[in-house]
Design a protein around this motif. Structure first.
Motif, mmCIF file in Angstrom:
data_model
loop_
_atom_site.group_PDB
_atom_site.id
_atom_site.type_symbol
_atom_site.label_atom_id
_atom_site.label_comp_id
_atom_site.label_asym_id
_atom_site.label_seq_id
_atom_site.Cartn_x
_atom_site.Cartn_y
_atom_site.Cartn_z
ATOM 1 N N ALA A 82 0.956 -1.349 0.292
ATOM 2 C CA ALA A 82 0.337 -0.071 -0.219
ATOM 3 C C ALA A 82 0.329 1.311 -0.367
ATOM 4 O O ALA A 82 0.546 2.102 -0.552
ATOM 5 N N ARG A 83 1.975 1.058 0.265
ATOM 6 C CA ARG A 83 3.456 2.301 0.674
ATOM 7 C C ARG A 83 3.167 3.022 -0.604
ATOM 8 O O ARG A 83 3.575 4.007 -1.253
ATOM 9 N N TRP A 84 3.907 1.537 -1.542
ATOM 10 C CA TRP A 84 3.786 1.785 -2.855
ATOM 11 C C TRP A 84 2.789 2.581 -4.024
ATOM 12 O O TRP A 84 2.873 3.612 -4.541
ATOM 13 N N CYS A 85 1.446 2.074 -3.656
ATOM 14 C CA CYS A 85 0.217 1.647 -4.533
ATOM 15 C C CYS A 85 -0.141 3.517 -3.810
ATOM 16 O O CYS A 85 -0.328 4.116 -4.964
ATOM 17 N N ILE A 86 0.005 4.475 -3.041
ATOM 18 C CA ILE A 86 0.138 5.653 -1.892
ATOM 19 C C ILE A 86 1.174 6.373 -3.538
ATOM 20 O O ILE A 86 0.778 7.840 -3.415
ATOM 21 N N THR A 102 -4.463 -7.523 -2.494
ATOM 22 C CA THR A 102 -3.682 -7.485 -3.571
ATOM 23 C C THR A 102 -5.198 -6.284 -3.779
ATOM 24 O O THR A 102 -4.568 -4.647 -3.968
ATOM 25 N N PHE A 103 -6.158 -6.370 -3.282
ATOM 26 C CA PHE A 103 -6.836 -5.697 -3.906
ATOM 27 C C PHE A 103 -7.302 -4.251 -2.609
ATOM 28 O O PHE A 103 -7.904 -3.036 -2.759
ATOM 29 N N TYR A 104 -6.649 -4.089 -2.056
ATOM 30 C CA TYR A 104 -6.373 -3.479 -0.693
ATOM 31 C C TYR A 104 -6.078 -1.782 -1.681
ATOM 32 O O TYR A 104 -6.166 -0.515 -0.901
ATOM 33 N N THR A 105 -4.934 -2.345 -2.186
ATOM 34 C CA THR A 105 -4.620 -0.800 -2.874
ATOM 35 C C THR A 105 -5.506 0.140 -3.794
ATOM 36 O O THR A 105 -5.220 0.759 -4.183
ATOM 37 N N TYR A 106 -6.385 -1.324 -4.571
ATOM 38 C CA TYR A 106 -7.615 -0.114 -5.106
ATOM 39 C C TYR A 106 -8.326 0.313 -4.632
ATOM 40 O O TYR A 106 -8.809 1.761 -4.775
ATOM 41 N N TRP A 107 -8.641 0.155 -2.634
ATOM 42 C CA TRP A 107 -9.665 0.885 -2.300
ATOM 43 C C TRP A 107 -8.903 1.907 -1.920
ATOM 44 O O TRP A 107 -9.201 3.317 -1.388
ATOM 45 N N CYS A 108 -7.651 1.618 -0.890
ATOM 46 C CA CYS A 108 -6.926 3.576 -0.571
ATOM 47 C C CYS A 108 -6.628 3.968 -2.011
ATOM 48 O O CYS A 108 -6.634 5.954 -1.326
ATOM 49 N N ILE A 109 -6.368 3.527 -3.053
ATOM 50 C CA ILE A 109 -6.003 5.243 -4.085
ATOM 51 C C ILE A 109 -7.848 5.398 -4.132
ATOM 52 O O ILE A 109 -8.163 6.864 -4.557
ATOM 53 N N GLU A 110 -9.105 4.878 -4.237
ATOM 54 C CA GLU A 110 -10.577 5.235 -4.575
ATOM 55 C C GLU A 110 -10.587 6.191 -3.203
ATOM 56 O O GLU A 110 -11.813 7.335 -3.339
ATOM 57 N N LYS A 111 -10.112 5.256 -2.099
ATOM 58 C CA LYS A 111 -10.074 7.142 -0.558
ATOM 59 C C LYS A 111 -9.463 8.157 -0.894
ATOM 60 O O LYS A 111 -10.346 9.042 -0.047
#
Length: 472
Positions: free
Chosen positions: A90-94, A247-256
């Motif tokens: 999630a750190r990379w994703c954000i 995996t899908f936690y990253t999508y919700w971090c972005i959509e938040k």
């Protein structure tokens, strides 16, 4: 304004508000402290809704019924050990604004346009058809007992009708794919059944199925009873944060909005400060979800070990729901069976509520990496997500009607998830080294935990794979 001009205007507005596009317009200063961060939490609730469902109600309880308290340590370990990997991804994703499967595709070698990790993800997704079919079946089983339609409870006709109702209802509720609705629904579903179950588990010492501190202490010994290895492996793969939830936690971090609020990386100190601030919010979100699903998991395991195991009751086949309901009826009385059935619909429904939009996004991201669509075309992405919002529940429902063994279906998905965790660890370390800004790395304590978590996941993933292929 002409019709075409209006369409273009709406499309431009959607592109501007797209959380997957990092622009200066989306920048927002991060909150400081828990009090100011609470309204920005939410992705973890969706994560918890997915976790406090099939894994906890079916696999963890079945494991407790099979081995008693002996594997309590594995329950705690499986929920804790994967969090560091979840947070690092999630750190990379954000910091980059990219979702997980986009990152996975950066890890070679490739076959065609897809990396080996995304190809392995596709294989896991196929096994998850069985797991999610088991969840759909669990809801249909509970509803067939509660309110049989077209025949006796658990009859083929009644189960078929309730499977169809579950599928159609899920599609209708989730078709909009609105993030706020998904988050609110997940929060309500998680809280209701988790706290009821935790309360009952804590109250067991005052019933005929009391457990002692000696039982708890024995369950914390690092041992796996003979004959329980398969169940333990499935539980490790599916309880806590599995490879699919990671995996899908990253999508919700972005959509938040976490990544969008950080903005594009311009190398400035201001960007670094914002990124650290929103990553800190994500830490709080991940911690809150960990608390929820860890206590929920422990509660389900204790109930299976204390109530079902002494009676030799192990949930199997279409009798799964009636077997699980004995955790309640045998402790609280027959009236509690009705409460359990309603609760089972809620907890399994929470998994569907979180899984359908999450898997839809992952499938569409995979197609985007294959070149089927442009991920950054907001309207096109949403259209494809809605296609999968309709298609996935239908496929899962058909899978249940064909196999009709929810426990086995969920366990198969758990084993596949355990194997895929290996690939996720590889991807996390690759992205950390090549794409995550070193200024955003965690503390020394966190980095040590990340190493320990990665090693544990790799060892257990290898063991899972060898066991699955009968090599050990």
């Amino acid at each position: 304004m002409s019709a075409n001009a209006e369409v273009l205007a709406h499309r431009d507005a959607a592109q501007t508000d797209d959380p997957y596009r990092l622009t200066k317009d989306g920048i927002m200063e991060p909150p400081v402290g828990w009090a100011h961060s609470l309204k920005h939490l939410g992705p973890g609730l969706i994560l918890s809704a997915s976790i406090v469902g099939s894994g906890e109600l079916i696999v963890t309880t079945t494991l407790g019924a099979t081995v008693g308290f002996a594997l309590l340590w594995m329950v705690i370990f499986s929920t804790f050990v994967k969090v560091a990997v979840q947070v690092e991804l999630a750190r990379w994703c954000i910091s980059t604004g990219q979702p997980a499967l986009t990152g996975y595709n950066k890890v070679g070698p490739h076959i065609g346009r897809l990396s080996w990790i995304n190809l392995l993800w596709a294989l896991m997704a196929l096994s998850k058809v069985l797991q999610m079919g088991g969840v759909v079946g669990g809801v249909a089983l509970a509803m067939s007992i509660l309110l049989p339609i077209g025949g006796a409870p658990l009859s083929g006709i009644s189960l078929g009708i309730w499977t169809a109702i579950t599928v159609c209802g899920s599609i209708a509720l989730l078709y909009s794919n609105n993030y706020s609705r998904i988050e609110r629904g997940a929060g309500i579903l998680v809280v209701v059944f988790s706290f009821i179950t935790i309360g009952i588990a804590l109250g067991l010492p005052f019933t005929p199925f009391a457990y002692s501190m000696d039982d708890i202490a024995g369950g914390l010994a690092f041992a796996i009873p003979a004959g329980a290895i398969g169940a333990a492996i499935a539980m490790f793969g599916i309880t806590g944060v599995g490879a699919d939830e990671l995996t899908f936690y990253t999508y919700w971090c972005i959509e938040k909005g976490y990544a969008r609020h950080v903005g594009p990386n311009d190398g400035s100190e201001a960007w670094q400060r914002r990124a650290k601030g929103w990553i800190s919010v994500m830490y709080k979100d991940a911690f809150l979800s960990w608390v929820i699903y860890t206590f929920g998991t422990i509660a389900f395991f204790i109930m299976g070990a204390a109530v079902l195991h002494p009676q030799g009751v192990v949930p199997q086949g279409n009798e799964m729901i009636t077997a699980l309901s004995r955790m309640y009826t045998d402790t609280l009385g027959e009236w509690a069976g009705l409460v359990f059935l309603v609760g089972a619909v809620v907890v399994l429904g929470s998994t569907l509520w979180a899984a359908i939009p999450s898997w839809s996004r992952m499938y569409v991201n995979l197609l985007a990496e294959m070149g089927v669509l442009n991920w950054h075309d907001t309207a096109d992405r949403l259209r494809w997500i809605r296609y999968f919002t309709i298609g996935l529940p239908v496929v899962w429902g058909l899978a249940y009607m064909f196999v009709r063994s929810p426990v086995v279906m969920v366990q198969i998905g758990g084993v596949a998830t355990g194997i895929f965790l290996l690939a996720v660890v590889v991807a996390v370390w690759h992205l950390r080294k090549h794409e995550t800004d070193p200024r955003l790395y965690g503390s020394k304590a966190f980095n040590a935990l990340l190493v320990v978590s990665s090693i544990a996941i790799i060892l257990l993933g290898i063991y899972t794979g060898l066991s699955a292929f009968k090599l050990i």
